[in-house]
Design a protein around this motif. Structure first.
Motif, PDB file in Angstrom:
ATOM      1  N   GLY A 125       0.816  -1.205   0.000  1.00 42.29           N
ATOM      2  CA  GLY A 125       0.000   0.000   0.000  1.00 42.29           C
ATOM      3  C   GLY A 125       0.849   1.254   0.000  1.00 42.29           C
ATOM      4  N   ALA A 126       0.208   2.360   0.234  1.00 41.86           N
ATOM      5  CA  ALA A 126       0.886   3.651   0.229  1.00 41.86           C
ATOM      6  C   ALA A 126       1.648   3.862   1.539  1.00 41.86           C
ATOM      7  CB  ALA A 126      -0.134   4.764   0.050  1.00 41.86           C
ATOM      8  N   PRO A 127       2.739   4.607   1.495  1.00 40.39           N
ATOM      9  CA  PRO A 127       3.442   4.941   2.741  1.00 40.39           C
ATOM     10  C   PRO A 127       2.525   5.731   3.682  1.00 40.39           C
ATOM     11  CG  PRO A 127       4.754   5.550   0.823  1.00 40.39           C
ATOM     12  CD  PRO A 127       3.390   5.150   0.318  1.00 40.39           C
ATOM     13  N   LEU A 128       2.786   5.634   4.979  1.00 43.26           N
ATOM     14  CA  LEU A 128       1.942   6.298   5.975  1.00 43.26           C
ATOM     15  C   LEU A 128       1.829   7.795   5.733  1.00 43.26           C
ATOM     16  CD1 LEU A 128       2.985   4.483   9.259  1.00 43.26           C
ATOM     17  CD2 LEU A 128       0.881   4.228   7.951  1.00 43.26           C
ATOM     18  N   THR A 129       2.900   8.433   5.297  1.00 41.61           N
ATOM     19  CA  THR A 129       2.849   9.879   5.060  1.00 41.61           C
ATOM     20  C   THR A 129       1.840  10.210   3.961  1.00 41.61           C
ATOM     21  OG1 THR A 129       4.747   9.687   3.573  1.00 41.61           O
ATOM     22  CG2 THR A 129       5.199  10.352   5.843  1.00 41.61           C
ATOM     23  N   VAL A 130       1.765   9.370   2.938  1.00 41.60           N
ATOM     24  CA  VAL A 130       0.824   9.610   1.837  1.00 41.60           C
ATOM     25  C   VAL A 130      -0.610   9.408   2.324  1.00 41.60           C
ATOM     26  CG1 VAL A 130       0.063   8.796  -0.432  1.00 41.60           C
ATOM     27  CG2 VAL A 130       2.506   9.015   0.069  1.00 41.60           C
ATOM     28  N   VAL A 131      -0.862   8.369   3.093  1.00 42.26           N
ATOM     29  CA  VAL A 131      -2.202   8.114   3.624  1.00 42.26           C
ATOM     30  C   VAL A 131      -2.620   9.253   4.556  1.00 42.26           C
ATOM     31  CG1 VAL A 131      -3.615   6.569   5.024  1.00 42.26           C
ATOM     32  CG2 VAL A 131      -1.988   5.616   3.387  1.00 42.26           C
ATOM     33  N   LYS A 132      -1.693   9.676   5.425  1.00 39.63           N
ATOM     34  CA  LYS A 132      -1.985  10.779   6.356  1.00 39.63           C
ATOM     35  C   LYS A 132      -2.346  12.044   5.577  1.00 39.63           C
ATOM     36  CE  LYS A 132      -0.123  13.180  10.325  1.00 39.63           C
ATOM     37  NZ  LYS A 132       0.749  14.288  10.419  1.00 39.63           N
ATOM     38  N   GLN A 133      -1.566  12.350   4.552  1.00 39.14           N
ATOM     39  CA  GLN A 133      -1.824  13.536   3.742  1.00 39.14           C
ATOM     40  C   GLN A 133      -3.184  13.419   3.035  1.00 39.14           C
ATOM     41  OE1 GLN A 133       0.938  14.078   0.521  1.00 39.14           O
ATOM     42  NE2 GLN A 133       0.518  16.262   0.364  1.00 39.14           N
ATOM     43  N   TYR A 134      -3.492  12.245   2.508  1.00 42.65           N
ATOM     44  CA  TYR A 134      -4.775  12.015   1.832  1.00 42.65           C
ATOM     45  C   TYR A 134      -5.937  12.270   2.788  1.00 42.65           C
ATOM     46  CZ  TYR A 134      -8.620   9.464  -0.369  1.00 42.65           C
ATOM     47  OH  TYR A 134      -9.831   9.117  -0.894  1.00 42.65           O
ATOM     48  N   ILE A 135      -5.838  11.768   4.006  1.00 40.32           N
ATOM     49  CA  ILE A 135      -6.904  11.946   4.997  1.00 40.32           C
ATOM     50  C   ILE A 135      -7.025  13.414   5.391  1.00 40.32           C
ATOM     51  CG2 ILE A 135      -7.598  11.414   7.375  1.00 40.32           C
ATOM     52  CD1 ILE A 135      -6.389   8.590   6.894  1.00 40.32           C
ATOM     53  N   GLU A 136      -5.883  14.081   5.574  1.00 38.77           N
ATOM     54  CA  GLU A 136      -5.896  15.491   5.958  1.00 38.77           C
ATOM     55  C   GLU A 136      -6.552  16.345   4.876  1.00 38.77           C
ATOM     56  OE1 GLU A 136      -1.776  16.361   6.588  1.00 38.77           O
ATOM     57  OE2 GLU A 136      -1.823  15.667   8.668  1.00 38.77           O
ATOM     58  N   GLN A 137      -6.436  15.957   3.612  1.00 38.23           N
ATOM     59  CA  GLN A 137      -6.930  16.768   2.508  1.00 38.23           C
ATOM     60  C   GLN A 137      -8.397  16.494   2.153  1.00 38.23           C
ATOM     61  OE1 GLN A 137      -4.129  15.990  -0.624  1.00 38.23           O
ATOM     62  NE2 GLN A 137      -2.598  17.344   0.239  1.00 38.23           N
ATOM     63  N   GLN A 138      -9.069  15.677   2.920  1.00 40.82           N
ATOM     64  CA  GLN A 138     -10.487  15.418   2.649  1.00 40.82           C
ATOM     65  C   GLN A 138     -11.286  16.688   2.925  1.00 40.82           C
ATOM     66  OE1 GLN A 138     -11.756  12.252   1.463  1.00 40.82           O
ATOM     67  NE2 GLN A 138      -9.558  12.319   1.045  1.00 40.82           N
ATOM     68  N   ASN A 139     -12.309  16.889   2.135  1.00 40.12           N
ATOM     69  CA  ASN A 139     -13.176  18.072   2.294  1.00 40.12           C
ATOM     70  C   ASN A 139     -14.243  17.782   3.325  1.00 40.12           C
ATOM     71  OD1 ASN A 139     -11.869  19.618   0.322  1.00 40.12           O
ATOM     72  ND2 ASN A 139     -13.002  18.587  -1.302  1.00 40.12           N
ATOM     73  N   GLN A 140     -14.074  18.373   4.511  1.00 46.83           N
ATOM     74  CA  GLN A 140     -15.071  18.199   5.565  1.00 46.83           C
ATOM     75  C   GLN A 140     -16.315  19.013   5.217  1.00 46.83           C
ATOM     76  OE1 GLN A 140     -12.994  19.320   9.189  1.00 46.83           O
ATOM     77  NE2 GLN A 140     -13.361  17.247   9.924  1.00 46.83           N
ATOM     78  N   PRO A 141     -17.485  18.425   5.441  1.00 46.97           N
ATOM     79  CA  PRO A 141     -18.687  19.217   5.188  1.00 46.97           C
ATOM     80  C   PRO A 141     -18.793  20.362   6.191  1.00 46.97           C
ATOM     81  CG  PRO A 141     -19.243  17.048   6.086  1.00 46.97           C
ATOM     82  CD  PRO A 141     -17.766  17.085   5.888  1.00 46.97           C
ATOM     83  N   VAL A 142     -19.390  21.454   5.761  1.00 53.92           N
ATOM     84  CA  VAL A 142     -19.520  22.642   6.612  1.00 53.92           C
ATOM     85  C   VAL A 142     -20.816  22.614   7.358  1.00 53.92           C
ATOM     86  CG1 VAL A 142     -19.493  25.155   6.662  1.00 53.92           C
ATOM     87  CG2 VAL A 142     -18.155  23.916   4.961  1.00 53.92           C
TER      88      VAL A 142
END
Length: 142
Positions: A125-142
């Motif tokens: 799978g993807a390295p942890l840094t890539v997964v962490k970045q992917y999760i951080e960049q999700q668009n949270q609903p307002v």
């Protein structure tokens, strides 16, 4: 006409799950005694492959030296790694002692073949840094 993408053979599906789970396992002989020979490693791999089939696990790679073995397994989420490890170590210890008893007794005494501990690491799978970045960049609903 060929599809625009090729399915990933590592991706497995179940009734309610899509998964790619791999683990690197390392088992060490008791007290790191160099008890394993080449014929024992060949037989150990056969035994461990049979155990994996019973768990619906694929043993992708196997190798070892005189005092330890490495396994790369591809497993479904319903399998508890600790239960798989207990079965792999237990069955292989019984069978290797039974089939190579004279040799084993020179190196290992008592009832234990493998050390009580083991290494298990998730791989692929993807390295942890890539997964962490992917999760951080999700668009949270307002």
């Amino acid at each position: 006409m060929s599809p625009r993408w090729k399915p990933n053979p590592d991706v497995r599906t179940g009734r309610h799950v899509v998964h790619v789970l791999h683990a690197h396992l390392v088992f060490v002989t008791k007290c790191r005694r160099g008890a394993l020979t080449d014929p024992m490693l060949v037989r150990c791999e056969q035994i461990m492959r049979e155990v994996c089939v019973g768990f619906e696990v694929e043993l992708r790679e196997f190798n070892g030296e005189d005092d330890h073995v490495h396994l790369l397994v591809h497993y479904p989420p319903k399998v508890a790694l600790s239960k798989l490890v207990n079965s792999l170590k237990g069955v292989s210890a019984r069978m290797l002692r039974k089939e190579f008893g004279t040799h084993v007794r020179k190196y290992l005494w008592g009832e234990h073949f493998w050390s009580g501990s083991y290494f298990a690491g998730s791989v692929g799978g993807a390295p942890l840094t890539v997964v962490k970045q992917y999760i951080e960049q999700q668009n949270q609903p307002v």
